[in-house]
Design a protein around this motif. Structure first.
Motif, PDB file in Angstrom:
ATOM      1  N   GLY A  12       1.284  -1.290  -0.041  1.00  0.00           N
ATOM      2  CA  GLY A  12      -0.163  -0.026  -0.274  1.00  0.00           C
ATOM      3  C   GLY A  12       0.576   1.118  -0.224  1.00  0.00           C
ATOM      4  N   ASN A  13       1.711   1.213   0.425  1.00  0.00           N
ATOM      5  CA  ASN A  13       2.931   2.172   0.351  1.00  0.00           C
ATOM      6  C   ASN A  13       2.981   2.268  -1.626  1.00  0.00           C
ATOM      7  N   ASP A  14       3.082   3.861  -1.510  1.00  0.00           N
ATOM      8  CA  ASP A  14       2.548   3.316  -3.262  1.00  0.00           C
ATOM      9  C   ASP A  14       3.609   4.632  -3.897  1.00  0.00           C
ATOM     10  N   PHE A  65      12.992   9.724  -3.653  1.00  0.00           N
ATOM     11  CA  PHE A  65      12.719  10.880  -3.091  1.00  0.00           C
ATOM     12  C   PHE A  65      11.135  11.141  -3.028  1.00  0.00           C
ATOM     13  N   ASN A  66      10.857  11.101  -1.143  1.00  0.00           N
ATOM     14  CA  ASN A  66      10.176  11.758  -1.024  1.00  0.00           C
ATOM     15  C   ASN A  66       9.215  12.819  -1.652  1.00  0.00           C
ATOM     16  N   GLN A  67       7.865  12.631  -1.459  1.00  0.00           N
ATOM     17  CA  GLN A  67       6.700  13.345  -2.026  1.00  0.00           C
ATOM     18  C   GLN A  67       7.140  14.986  -1.445  1.00  0.00           C
ATOM     19  N   CYS A  75      14.717   3.470   1.476  1.00  0.00           N
ATOM     20  CA  CYS A  75      13.435   2.589   1.468  1.00  0.00           C
ATOM     21  C   CYS A  75      13.288   2.018   0.982  1.00  0.00           C
ATOM     22  N   GLY A  76      12.153   1.070   2.005  1.00  0.00           N
ATOM     23  CA  GLY A  76      12.316  -0.286   2.014  1.00  0.00           C
ATOM     24  C   GLY A  76      10.925  -1.178   1.458  1.00  0.00           C
ATOM     25  N   ASN A  77       9.710  -0.443   1.561  1.00  0.00           N
ATOM     26  CA  ASN A  77       8.842  -0.776   0.793  1.00  0.00           C
ATOM     27  C   ASN A  77       9.153  -0.807  -1.116  1.00  0.00           C
ATOM     28  N   TRP A 216       4.255   7.623  10.681  1.00  0.00           N
ATOM     29  CA  TRP A 216       4.232   9.342  10.249  1.00  0.00           C
ATOM     30  C   TRP A 216       5.205   8.951   9.394  1.00  0.00           C
ATOM     31  N   GLU A 217       5.584   9.572   7.802  1.00  0.00           N
ATOM     32  CA  GLU A 217       6.933   9.404   7.432  1.00  0.00           C
ATOM     33  C   GLU A 217       7.177  10.536   7.295  1.00  0.00           C
ATOM     34  N   ARG A 218       8.357  10.483   7.135  1.00  0.00           N
ATOM     35  CA  ARG A 218       9.048  11.997   7.130  1.00  0.00           C
ATOM     36  C   ARG A 218       9.000  12.654   5.449  1.00  0.00           C
ATOM     37  N   GLY A 219       8.869  13.532   4.899  1.00  0.00           N
ATOM     38  CA  GLY A 219       8.472  14.401   3.765  1.00  0.00           C
ATOM     39  C   GLY A 219       6.628  13.731   2.791  1.00  0.00           C
ATOM     40  N   CYS A 226       5.478   1.589   5.741  1.00  0.00           N
ATOM     41  CA  CYS A 226       6.576   2.261   5.559  1.00  0.00           C
ATOM     42  C   CYS A 226       8.057   0.718   5.866  1.00  0.00           C
ATOM     43  N   GLY A 227       8.718   0.268   4.429  1.00  0.00           N
ATOM     44  CA  GLY A 227       8.989  -0.629   4.905  1.00  0.00           C
ATOM     45  C   GLY A 227       9.804  -0.993   6.184  1.00  0.00           C
ATOM     46  N   THR A 228      11.433   0.017   5.867  1.00  0.00           N
ATOM     47  CA  THR A 228      12.660   1.251   7.125  1.00  0.00           C
ATOM     48  C   THR A 228      11.751   1.064   8.176  1.00  0.00           C
ATOM     49  N   GLY A 229      10.493   1.609   8.508  1.00  0.00           N
ATOM     50  CA  GLY A 229      10.171   1.534  10.264  1.00  0.00           C
ATOM     51  C   GLY A 229       9.372   0.328  10.031  1.00  0.00           C
TER      52      GLY A 229
HETATM   53  N1  LIG Z   1      10.019   8.623   4.789  1.00  0.00           N
HETATM   54  C1  LIG Z   1      11.442   7.807   4.396  1.00  0.00           C
HETATM   55  C2  LIG Z   1      11.121   7.606   3.037  1.00  0.00           C
HETATM   56  C3  LIG Z   1      10.149   6.538   2.714  1.00  0.00           C
HETATM   57  C4  LIG Z   1      10.617   5.081   3.745  1.00  0.00           C
HETATM   58  C5  LIG Z   1       9.268   3.986   3.645  1.00  0.00           C
HETATM   59  N2  LIG Z   1       8.339   4.510   2.304  1.00  0.00           N
HETATM   60  C6  LIG Z   1      10.150   2.874   3.109  1.00  0.00           C
HETATM   61  O1  LIG Z   1       8.897   1.531   2.653  1.00  0.00           O
HETATM   62  O2  LIG Z   1      10.877   2.073   3.849  1.00  0.00           O
HETATM   63  C7  LIG Z   1      12.373   8.717   4.782  1.00  0.00           C
HETATM   64  O3  LIG Z   1      11.896   9.888   4.903  1.00  0.00           O
HETATM   65  O4  LIG Z   1      13.221   8.770   5.572  1.00  0.00           O
END
Ligand SMILES: N[C@H](CCC[C@H](N)C(=O)O)C(=O)O
Length: 299
Positions: A12-14, A65-67, A75-77, A216-219, A226-229
């Protein structure tokens, strides 16, 4: 300028994915924001740029790049979608690849069941790895983890700090559906304690091998996953003694498996396994000026 893109999602992370293996990437931050905008552009949480390898020991280079237009480390996903994209588009015939990112090399592998398993590299925990300005901040030990007391959303929050290349602050909550994500998230994301801002995870352990998570993702604001989350939250929980070495993270958009063997104290990489799908292809005419600054559209 007409640009071909591929729309993808992982739990769902697009993403808008741009193939820049044959033409140089040249969009500016306002044009990236245009691509990510869900009303004026295509719409995505992040923009992923696929480039040819710039190191002999890797297969590709991967920019994220973030939104909001900012370039980020990891970015994991997106990594899973990257691997599926280059294989499905015939840019490689390898099911396991090495990909250079801003912060190190990741190794995604296509699984037989259609999921993708990614070696996300080593988690790091020192405040200066995020960075986090810890001078004078109350903290306590919990297992092998350190919890830091920060004020956000009008309340005191105890957070674990994990860098997956990008910065994460993780707090444990009783019920993610009740978590004040849209108050605490932006407050912490933009706290002066985090000079490069931060992603904020809200973790609800369910058992020693499962948990719910909102991020809540940065940017980008709250995303469906969020994969890394998920990596950061699972590793923080393991260090706090809440989880065994494999945890199913239930995000709102799907399920992610996180594996990390840190028992013997040796630094170990984190493995992230989950879905990745191509949703549609398209062509978009990106205005030279990109997306006008927020609020500039009012007539
Ligand atoms: N918003 C994250 C980048 C995308 C991470 C997330 N979409 C993932 O799947 O890891 C940041 O500013 O570090």
């Amino acid at each position: 300028m007409k640009t071909h893109f591929t729309k993808m999602q992982g739990a769902g992370n697009d993403f808008v994915v741009l193939d820049c293996t044959r033409s140089a990437f040249h969009l500016n931050a306002d044009q990236i924001r245009f691509l990510g905008d869900r009303h004026m552009g295509v719409g995505a949480d992040q923009i992923l740029v696929v480039e040819k390898a710039s190191r002999p020991d890797t297969d590709f280079r991967y920019r994220i790049f973030n939104q909001d237009g900012g370039e980020v480390e990891q970015c994991g996903n997106g990594a899973r979608c990257f691997a599926k994209f280059v294989f499905e588009k015939g840019l490689t015939d390898k099911r396991s690849i090495r990909v250079e990112t801003m912060k190190g090399v990741i190794e995604p592998r296509l699984c037989d069941d259609g999921r993708v398993r990614v070696n996300m590299g080593l988690p790091r925990f020192e405040p200066d790895e995020l960075p986090f300005l810890c001078q004078g901040v109350s903290h306590l030990s919990r297992g092998t983890d350190t919890l830091w007391e920060v004020r956000a959303g009008g309340q005191d929050c105890w957070v674990s700090l994990v860098s997956m290349g990008n910065p994460h602050a993780v707090m444990v909550v009783g019920d993610v559906d009740e978590a004040r994500v849209s108050e605490i998230g932006p407050d912490l994301e933009n706290s002066p304690l985090f000079p490069r801002r931060v992603n904020v995870g809200f973790l609800q352990p369910l058992s020693r091998s499962s948990a719910r998570l909102r991020v809540w993702e940065r940017g980008a604001g709250e995303t469906l996953a969020c994969g890394t989350g998920a990596c950061a939250a699972a590793v923080a929980g393991m260090r706090r003694g809440l989880f065994d070495s494999a945890v199913e993270i239930q995000a709102r958009g799907g399920r992610l498996l996180i594996e990390w063997q840190a028992a013997d104290g040796e630094p170990r990489p984190v493995y992230l396994t989950g879905p990745a799908a191509i949703v549609f292809e398209g062509e978009v005419d990106i205005p030279e000026a990109g997306l006008p600054a927020k609020g500039a559209n009012h007539v």
